[in-house]
Design an enzyme around this catalytic site. Structure first.
Site, PDB file in Angstrom:
ATOM      1  CB  SER A  13      -0.959  -0.040   1.195  1.00  0.00           C
ATOM      2  OG  SER A  13      -1.942   0.941   1.104  1.00  0.00           O
ATOM      3  CG  ASP A  72      -2.726   3.889  -1.398  1.00  0.00           C
ATOM      4  OD1 ASP A  72      -3.502   3.780  -2.363  1.00  0.00           O
ATOM      5  OD2 ASP A  72      -2.765   3.124  -0.420  1.00  0.00           O
ATOM      6  CG  ASP A 117      -2.935  -0.790  -2.309  1.00  0.00           C
ATOM      7  OD1 ASP A 117      -2.947   0.390  -1.898  1.00  0.00           O
ATOM      8  OD2 ASP A 117      -3.477  -1.723  -1.696  1.00  0.00           O
ATOM      9  CG  ASP A 169      -5.977   0.455  -0.408  1.00  0.00           C
ATOM     10  OD1 ASP A 169      -5.229   1.450  -0.445  1.00  0.00           O
ATOM     11  OD2 ASP A 169      -5.886  -0.419   0.479  1.00  0.00           O
TER      12      ASP A 169
END
EC number: 5.4.2.10
Length: 449
Positions: A103, A243, A245, A247
C-alpha cells in the site's frame, strides 16, 4: 491476531521478513484454505495482482509455486489496483484472489493479502486458520501429481474489465473538467487516467511510472504537495492522489487545498442522503475521523457509527448492519453498492461526478465540513506491544481526557503494520492539544523504547 498477519494482510521488508519461501507457504496454506470446500468439476482458480514494487515478481513466483503445488490454477493479472483484484475475484468464476502490495509503505516493504470468492478481505479468524496451517499443518496439505497440478495463465488485459465497470458507476461525463492525477508511481498508473479519459475529462498525469523504483516516494496520497502545486499551476479544477495500490484517495481542490477522507465522506454521504440512497442515513467511520463529521451528519438528519480502526472493521460493520458507505480519514472509502473493499479510483469518480452534477467547485463542496483542530503523531518505538501494559501511559491518557472533557478526545493505538504508536488528540483548543501532544508523545517514547 497471530504472528504473520497484521491489520492488512502480511507485511514486511521484502526478502527479509517477507521472503519468497514465506510467499510459497502463504500460497499453499492460503490457497488450500480458500479452495478446500470447492466442489467444481475443474481445478479451482485464484487470481494474483500486484503493485509496481520490484519485489513483486519474487513474491509472485513464490505464491504461484505454492498455489499450483496445492492443485490450484493461477491467473496473473499483472499490475492492477487492490480493489481491481477484489472486483475481478467477485465477478469472475474463480475461488479467490491475492494482492501483492504494501500500500502506502516504503519501497523496501511489500505485503500479501487474500480475498475470498466474493471479493472480501479475510476476517481475523480466517487469517488465524491460515497461520495455523503454516505453522502446524503445512505438510498435511495434499501434493497433487500429474494433471492435477495447477497451471498458470497471464491475463493483464483483464484490467479493462475493471476500468469498464468503474466507468459505469457514474452518470455524468466529465467533459470540461481539467484533472491532475497523481498515481504514486503505483498500481493506478494505467487504470486511473484511462477511466477519466473515457469519461472525457482533460487529464494530466504526474508520478505515473511503473518501474517500481519510485512508488510512494514524495508523491501520492501521503505526500500531496507536488499535486497541490500542479493543480494551481495548471489552473485545474481538482487533483486526485492515490497510494501505491490505489485503495485510497486524497483530493485537492482548485485552490490547492487538500480534501481528505473525512471531507470526501462528508461530500458523498450528504449527497447520497439528499438523493435517498444512503442506507439508514448512516455513515461508518473510525476513531481517527474528525468529530465534526459526526456533528454535520447529525445536523443534517443522519448518523455516524464508529468502529475499530482499519477498513476491514468498517466493512464488517457495514455488512452486519446493512450500511452502504463507510471509510477512514486516510482515504480508504468503501461504496458497498459498487465494490467490496476500499477503492480509491471509484471514490474519486463519485466525487468528480458530484462536482459535475451539481456544478459546484470542489472547494465549495468540501466547505460543508469544518474540522475541529487535531494533532496527529506517529511515534517510533521498539516495544509497541507494551502499550497495553504500561500503567504510566494509561494514567497520562486518562489525565488528558479529563482535561479535554466533552470538547475533545485522545486516541492512542499501536500500528498494525509499522513499529509506531499512533497518537491523536482532538478538541476546540489547539494550544492545549499541542501541549498534550508534546507531553504524551514524550512519555510514550520513553516508556516504549
Amino acid at each position: 491476531m497471530g504472528k504473520l498477519f497484521g491489520t492488512d494482510g502480511v507485511r514486511g521488508v521484502a526478502n527479509k521478513e517477507l521472503t519468497g519461501e514465506l510467499a510459497y507457504k502463504l500460497g499453499r496454506a492460503g490457497g488450500y484454505y480458500l479452495t478446500r470446500d470447492y466442489k467444481g468439476g475443474k481445478k479451482p482458480v485464484v487470481l494474483i495482482g500486484k503493485d509496481t514494487r520490484i519485489s513483486g515478481d519474487m513474491l509472485e513466483a513464490g505464491l504461484v509455486a505454492g498455489l499450483t503445488s496445492a492443485g490450484i490454477d493461477v491467473i496473473k493479472l499483472g499490475i492492477i489496483p487492490t480493489p481491481g483484484v477484489s472486483f475481478l475475484t467477485s465477478s469472475l468464476d474463480v475461488q479467490g484472489g491475492v494482492m501483492i502490495s504494501a500500500s502506502h509503505n516504503p519501497i523496501a516493504d511489500n505485503g500479501i493479502k487474500f480475498f475470498n470468492q466474493k471479493g472480501y478481505k479475510l476476517t481475523d479468524e480466517m487469517e488465524d486458520e491460515i497461520e495455523n496451517l503454516i505453522f502446524n499443518k503445512l505438510e498435511t496439505i495434499p501434493y497433487p501429481t500429474h494433471e492435477k497440478i495447477g497451471v498458470v495463465d497471464s491475463a493483464p488485459e483483464y484490467y479493462h474489465k475493471y476500468v469498464d465497470y468503474l466507468k459505469e458507476t457514474v452518470d455524468s461525463d466529465f467533459s470540461g473538467l481539467k484533472i491532475v492525477v497523481d498515481c504514486a508511481n503505483g498500481a493506478a498508473y494505467k487504470v486511473a487516467p484511462e477511466v477519466l479519459k473515457k469519461l472525457r475529462a482533460d487529464v494530466m498525469v504526474i508520478n505515473g511510472s511503473s518501474d517500481g523504483h519510485k512508488i510512494n516516494v514524495n508523491c501520492g496520497s501521503t505526500n500531496p504537495e507536488i499535486l497541490r502545486q500542479k493543480v494551481i499551476d495548471e489552473k485545474a479544477d481538482l487533483g486526485i492522489a492515490h497510494d501505491g495500490d490505489a485503495d485510497r484517495v486524497i483530493m485537492v481542490d482548485e485552490r490547492g487545498q487538500v480534501v481528505d477522507g473525512d471531507k470526501i465522506m462528508a461530500i458523498c454521504a450528504l449527497d447520497m442522503m439528499e438523493r435517498g440512497v444512503l442506507n439508514k442515513n448512516t455513515l461508518v467511520t473510525t476513531p481517527y475521523s474528525n468529530l465534526a463529521l459526526k456533528e454535520i451528519m447529525e445536523e443534517k438528519g443522519g448518523q455516524v457509527v464508529i468502529t475499530k480502526n482499519g477498513d476491514r472493521y468498517v466493512l464488517k460493520e457495514m455488512l452486519e448492519n446493512g450500511y452502504n458507505l463507510g471509510g477512514e480519514k486516510s482515504g480508504h472509502i468503501i461504496f458497498l453498492d459498487y465494490n467490496n473493499t476500499g477503492d480509491g479510483v471509484l471514490t474519486a469518480l463519485q466525487v468528480v461526478n458530484i462536482v459535475k452534477r451539481t456544478g459546484h467547485k470542489l472547494s465549495e463542496l468540501a466547505a460543508v465540513l469544518k474540522p475541529w483542530p487535531q494533532r496527529l503523531a506517529n511515534i517510533k518505538v521498539k516495544y509497541k506491544q507494551k502499550l497495553k501494559t504500561s500503567e504510566l501511559i494509561k494514567q497520562e491518557i486518562s489525565k488528558a481526557e479529563q482535561l479535554l472533557g466533552t470538547e475533545g478526545r485522545v486516541f492512542v493505538r499501536a500500528s498494525g503494520t509499522e513499529p509506531v504508536i499512533r497518537l491523536m488528540l482532538e478538541g476546540k483548543d489547539e494550544k492545549r492539544l499541542l501541549e498534550l501532544e508534546k507531553k504524551l508523545g514524550s512519555i510514550i517514547e520513553e516508556e516504549l523504547n
